[in-house]
Structure formats: C-alpha cells, structure tokens
Scaffold this active site. Sequence first.
Site, PDB file in Angstrom:
ATOM      1  N   THR A 213       1.697 -18.355   8.322  1.00  0.00           N
ATOM      2  CA  THR A 213       1.512 -16.962   8.747  1.00  0.00           C
ATOM      3  C   THR A 213       0.307 -16.836   9.656  1.00  0.00           C
ATOM      4  O   THR A 213      -0.590 -17.689   9.638  1.00  0.00           O
ATOM      5  CB  THR A 213       1.304 -16.034   7.525  1.00  0.00           C
ATOM      6  OG1 THR A 213       1.305 -14.670   7.959  1.00  0.00           O
ATOM      7  CG2 THR A 213      -0.014 -16.303   6.809  1.00  0.00           C
TER       8      THR A 213
ATOM      9  N   ASP B   7       8.758 -14.052   5.277  1.00  0.00           N
ATOM     10  CA  ASP B   7       9.236 -13.121   6.299  1.00  0.00           C
ATOM     11  C   ASP B   7       9.632 -11.843   5.572  1.00  0.00           C
ATOM     12  O   ASP B   7      10.343 -11.881   4.568  1.00  0.00           O
ATOM     13  CB  ASP B   7      10.413 -13.680   7.096  1.00  0.00           C
ATOM     14  CG  ASP B   7      10.569 -12.900   8.399  1.00  0.00           C
ATOM     15  OD1 ASP B   7       9.627 -12.902   9.216  1.00  0.00           O
ATOM     16  OD2 ASP B   7      11.620 -12.249   8.604  1.00  0.00           O
TER      17      ASP B   7
ATOM     18  N   TYR C 219       3.250  -0.702   7.083  1.00  0.00           N
ATOM     19  CA  TYR C 219       3.850   0.597   6.775  1.00  0.00           C
ATOM     20  C   TYR C 219       3.409   1.160   5.417  1.00  0.00           C
ATOM     21  O   TYR C 219       3.915   2.208   4.990  1.00  0.00           O
ATOM     22  CB  TYR C 219       5.380   0.468   6.786  1.00  0.00           C
ATOM     23  CG  TYR C 219       5.951   0.037   8.126  1.00  0.00           C
ATOM     24  CD1 TYR C 219       6.254   0.963   9.117  1.00  0.00           C
ATOM     25  CD2 TYR C 219       6.165  -1.314   8.414  1.00  0.00           C
ATOM     26  CE1 TYR C 219       6.771   0.566  10.347  1.00  0.00           C
ATOM     27  CE2 TYR C 219       6.682  -1.722   9.640  1.00  0.00           C
ATOM     28  CZ  TYR C 219       6.980  -0.779  10.597  1.00  0.00           C
ATOM     29  OH  TYR C 219       7.485  -1.177  11.816  1.00  0.00           O
ATOM     30  N   ASP C 220       2.490   0.496   4.739  1.00  0.00           N
ATOM     31  CA  ASP C 220       2.090   0.921   3.389  1.00  0.00           C
ATOM     32  C   ASP C 220       1.704   2.404   3.284  1.00  0.00           C
ATOM     33  O   ASP C 220       2.049   3.054   2.293  1.00  0.00           O
ATOM     34  CB  ASP C 220       0.929   0.053   2.871  1.00  0.00           C
ATOM     35  CG  ASP C 220       1.412  -1.304   2.377  1.00  0.00           C
ATOM     36  OD1 ASP C 220       2.632  -1.478   2.203  1.00  0.00           O
ATOM     37  OD2 ASP C 220       0.572  -2.189   2.157  1.00  0.00           O
TER      38      ASP C 220
HETATM   39  P1  ITT Z   1       3.629 -13.552  10.129  1.00  0.00           P
HETATM   40  O1  ITT Z   1       4.997 -13.583  10.793  1.00  0.00           O
HETATM   41  O2  ITT Z   1       2.596 -14.276  10.913  1.00  0.00           O
HETATM   42  O3  ITT Z   1       3.688 -13.954   8.683  1.00  0.00           O
HETATM   43  P2  ITT Z   1       3.882 -10.701  10.544  1.00  0.00           P
HETATM   44  O4  ITT Z   1       3.012  -9.529  10.223  1.00  0.00           O
HETATM   45  O5  ITT Z   1       4.402 -10.824  11.952  1.00  0.00           O
HETATM   46  O6  ITT Z   1       3.109 -12.031  10.114  1.00  0.00           O
HETATM   47  P3  ITT Z   1       6.613 -10.537   9.602  1.00  0.00           P
HETATM   48  O7  ITT Z   1       7.203 -11.188  10.803  1.00  0.00           O
HETATM   49  O8  ITT Z   1       7.100 -10.986   8.250  1.00  0.00           O
HETATM   50  O9  ITT Z   1       5.038 -10.718   9.513  1.00  0.00           O
HETATM   51  O10 ITT Z   1       6.771  -8.980   9.781  1.00  0.00           O
HETATM   52  C1  ITT Z   1       6.538  -8.191   8.724  1.00  0.00           C
HETATM   53  C2  ITT Z   1       6.206  -6.795   9.180  1.00  0.00           C
HETATM   54  O11 ITT Z   1       6.798  -5.926   8.208  1.00  0.00           O
HETATM   55  C3  ITT Z   1       4.701  -6.592   9.105  1.00  0.00           C
HETATM   56  O12 ITT Z   1       4.069  -6.800  10.334  1.00  0.00           O
HETATM   57  C4  ITT Z   1       4.616  -5.162   8.615  1.00  0.00           C
HETATM   58  O13 ITT Z   1       4.750  -4.273   9.702  1.00  0.00           O
HETATM   59  C5  ITT Z   1       5.855  -5.020   7.730  1.00  0.00           C
HETATM   60  N1  ITT Z   1       5.500  -5.379   6.344  1.00  0.00           N
HETATM   61  C6  ITT Z   1       5.820  -6.514   5.651  1.00  0.00           C
HETATM   62  N2  ITT Z   1       5.271  -6.504   4.424  1.00  0.00           N
HETATM   63  C7  ITT Z   1       4.595  -5.350   4.331  1.00  0.00           C
HETATM   64  C8  ITT Z   1       3.821  -4.772   3.323  1.00  0.00           C
HETATM   65  O14 ITT Z   1       3.585  -5.394   2.171  1.00  0.00           O
HETATM   66  N3  ITT Z   1       3.288  -3.575   3.556  1.00  0.00           N
HETATM   67  C9  ITT Z   1       3.508  -2.931   4.718  1.00  0.00           C
HETATM   68  N4  ITT Z   1       4.201  -3.405   5.743  1.00  0.00           N
HETATM   69  C10 ITT Z   1       4.761  -4.622   5.553  1.00  0.00           C
END
Ligand code: ITT
Length: 196
Positions: free
Chosen positions: A8, A70, A153-154
């Site tokens: 990540t 993801d 989005y929390d």
């Molecule tokens: P990595 O790919 O580097 O792990 P990322 O932030 O780009 O980091 P993702 O591709 O998994 O991660 O995208 C997840 C998105 O979904 C993240 O950027 C948030 O906008 C949202 N998200 C995921 N988990 C969340 C959480 O626990 N609370 C709030 N938003 C969340």
Amino acid sequence: MLKIVLATSNEHKIREINTVSIPFGIEFVLPDEGFNPIEDGSTFEENSYAKALAAAQCEKSGRNYFMADDSGLCVDFLNGAPGLKSARYAPCTQERIEKLLCALKDARENERSARFICSLVLIDKTGSILNKTTGICKGKIGHTQCGKGGFGYDPVFIVDGKNKTMAELDENEKNLVSHRGRALMDMLMWIKCSDL
Ligand code: ITT
C-alpha cells in the site's frame, strides 16, 4: 515479530492494520522502493492480488510474504459507485465527499444505504496465493460530514447500529466494525494457525 509487507501507499491503512496485528506478533511494513501497482482489475480481489504481486516484484530486503488491501465504498442509489473507483472518484478526499453528497441530493432517507468492502490477499514471493479474506461494513451516507478520525469517506459513512459516522469512532472502535477490521481478523487467525 513476523514481518509482512503491506502492499500500500496509504499510511492510514497500515496504521489501522498494525494497531490490530502487532498484539498478535505480526507487523506490516511498507514495500520497497519502486512499488507502483496497476489497479485495472474488475474486482476488489483482482486489484488486491495485483498490488500484492507488485510489492513482491520490487522486494529487495528478503521478505517472504506480501499482503494487499483493496477496498472501496459501494452506494446502492448509485448502483454500487464509486466502488472500485473509490480512490479515483475525484482528485482529493474533500472533492470525493462533495461529489458523493451531490450525487445523493435527490436520494430519500431510505435510499442512502451503502457498504464498505475490503479484500485482503496474502501471497508468497513467487506470487502464489496463501489466503484471501473479505470484510463488509454496512451503513448509510449522511447529509453532512461528522468526525475527524479515519480517512477517505469516513466522515459521511454512518455505521449501521452505531448512529455515528466512521470518523466519529476511535481507531479501536473502527477496527471492531469496519470492513478492514473484519477481513483482517480472519486473516490474522489464518496466519496464526499457519506455519508462516
Ligand atoms: P493503496 O491502493 O495504496 O492501498 P488507496 O487509498 O489507493 O491505497 P484503494 O485503492 O484500496 O486504496 O482505494 C480505497 C479507497 O476507498 C480509499 O482511497 C478511500 O477513498 C476509500 N476507503 C477504503 N477504505 C476506507 C475506509 O476505511 N474509510 C474511508 N474510506 C475508505
């Protein structure tokens, strides 16, 4: 302490995960330089595997195990959007939240249901999948932002049964109910029962 690479670039994810995993004797560490995954899969699981593999491919420190998360937010009124595109829905977090609230401006109270989904995939250095887990957290999208904790989005995600947004929970409370916390607990149990 067993060290596993967490594929990540999101510092919030690794902090949330280590809060739970370190007491189990498992510490997640960031990938080596050159980590640059392409997330073009059609499911959370495919993207998670792609990230784990990208971390294994840039490994220079001799570590053997790689896990990726993801995750995303799926809103029923928007037919599951932003979903896989949660991180790319708009250029920054504040704009993503505003775009989401705007997309829901005509949604009635009972049409604001949503879920966070998290897919964790654990692989070895050859790319073989050792285990995968999924976690879901159900809730609804509020009308305004509340709370300062968490990330993404929390502040607009009201957790079912809590009457609070995810951003109003502290890290331990979030981990107990969140998509990530649920997927992680299953993964940690599997790791503890394995030979890793
Ligand atoms: P990595 O790919 O580097 O792990 P990322 O932030 O780009 O980091 P993702 O591709 O998994 O991660 O995208 C997840 C998105 O979904 C993240 O950027 C948030 O906008 C949202 N998200 C995921 N988990 C969340 C959480 O626990 N609370 C709030 N938003 C969340």
